[in-house]
Design an enzyme around this catalytic site. Structure first.
Site, PDB file in Angstrom:
ATOM      1  N   GLY A   9       0.849  -1.201   0.116  1.00  0.00           N
ATOM      2  CA  GLY A   9      -0.120   0.144  -0.013  1.00  0.00           C
ATOM      3  C   GLY A   9       0.827   1.261  -0.034  1.00  0.00           C
ATOM      4  N   GLY A  13      -1.075   7.827   0.715  1.00  0.00           N
ATOM      5  CA  GLY A  13      -1.357   7.643   2.107  1.00  0.00           C
ATOM      6  C   GLY A  13      -0.240   7.635   3.025  1.00  0.00           C
ATOM      7  N   GLY A  15       1.171   4.715   3.668  1.00  0.00           N
ATOM      8  CA  GLY A  15       2.285   3.848   3.126  1.00  0.00           C
ATOM      9  C   GLY A  15       3.222   4.435   2.665  1.00  0.00           C
ATOM     10  N   TYR A 165     -14.800  -3.904   6.887  1.00  0.00           N
ATOM     11  CA  TYR A 165     -13.506  -3.292   7.368  1.00  0.00           C
ATOM     12  C   TYR A 165     -13.266  -3.444   8.748  1.00  0.00           C
ATOM     13  CZ  TYR A 165     -10.273   0.482   8.037  1.00  0.00           C
ATOM     14  OH  TYR A 165      -9.178   1.294   8.230  1.00  0.00           O
TER      15      TYR A 165
END
Length: 280
Positions: A9, A13, A15, A165
């Site tokens: 990822g 963001g 990551g 989630y």
């Protein structure tokens, strides 16, 4: 010796923010991402921060064969991996199961990283030393509190994106606890963390999540969200097997997410799930 840090990822963001910071500190960062264009942009930004062009691999964790392929590529290219940052994740709408037969959120947020950790286990063991253990850092969330996780059928279809989630984030913590039990003796320290609410592309298709962004002070920057990941990947004080953290401090999870028996059951069921090609 430079450390090799694999970040999933990593194309956006927290990551990407973590990859930039780790490269700037001198690590050789390996970027994994799903979108080729975003991944190429991430390579440029990490190169600018670290002065070296990072390796990058495209893989969609919604397809376990792609995870297997990237695992094979990494083991071919690297003799040792010091840190695996299992950060790939998303909040996706409920839709048809993946080609592997699993709920897409559970596969991307849990089963894909679970599989990758197993594929890279020998390389993590090769990096482990008595004074410098290898590390697995997994991004979890406060959402674990409302997860509807069936630890015996982790890939089963969920009825809403938010329950899916939450279930995946619960699985992240349980995986960390069981990995610590199984692998800390091999010189590998698994930890996980809650980054807080981060202002990034995450959850942009959720009306509720998008509306919450308007609240002043509620969301953090990607760099702020990545801070605990970076700390867990680097600081000797963070070497606490099975630990769950937020803002560089221990963080409490619900009993369902810390139950050792549930962790062991999930581990066994996840091993079965990553080998199946039939719908669950």
């Amino acid at each position: 010796m430079r450390r090799t840090v694999v970040v999933t990822g990593a194309s956006s963001g927290i990551g990407l923010a973590a990859a930039i910071a780790l490269a700037g500190a001198g690590d050789d960062v390996v970027l994994l991402g799903r979108d080729p264009a975003r991944l190429a942009d991430a390579v440029s930004r990490v190169r600018e921060a670290g002065g070296r062009t990072p390796a990058s691999f495209r893989a969609d964790f919604a397809v376990l064969d792609e995870v297997r392929a990237v695992g094979a590529a990494l083991t071919a290219d690297y003799e040792r991996i010091d840190v695996l940052a299992n950060n790939a994740g998303l909040l996706t709408s409920v839709r048809r199961p993946t080609a592997d037969g699993h709920d897409p959120t559970m596969q991307i947020n849990h089963l894909g990283g679970f599989l990758l950790a197993h594929l890279l286990l020998d390389r993590l063991r090769a990096a482990a030393g008595p004074d410098s253990p290898a590390r697995i850092v997994t991004t979890s969330s406060l959402a674990e509190a409302w997860g509807t996780l069936d630890v015996d059928r982790p890939g089963r279809r969920q009825i809403s994106r938010w329950l899916a989630y939450g279930a995946s984030k619960q699985a992240n913590i349980l995986m960390t606890i069981e990995a610590a039990r199984r692998w800390s003796g091999l010189g590998i320290v698994p930890t996980c963390f809650f980054p807080g609410l981060v202002r990034s592309g995450f959850g942009r298709r959720s009306p509720a999540f998008s509306a919450a962004r308007l609240a002043p002070g509620l969301f953090r920057s990607s760099e702020q969200g990545a801070d605990t990941l970076i700390w867990l990947a680097t600081d000797p004080a963070a070497l606490i097997p099975g630990g769950y953290f937020a803002q560089r401090a221990p963080f409490s999870a619900t009993p369902r997410s810390t139950n050792a028996k549930r962790a062991e059951r999930l581990w066994k069921a996840s091993l079965t799930a990553i080998q199946t090609t039939k719908p669950i």
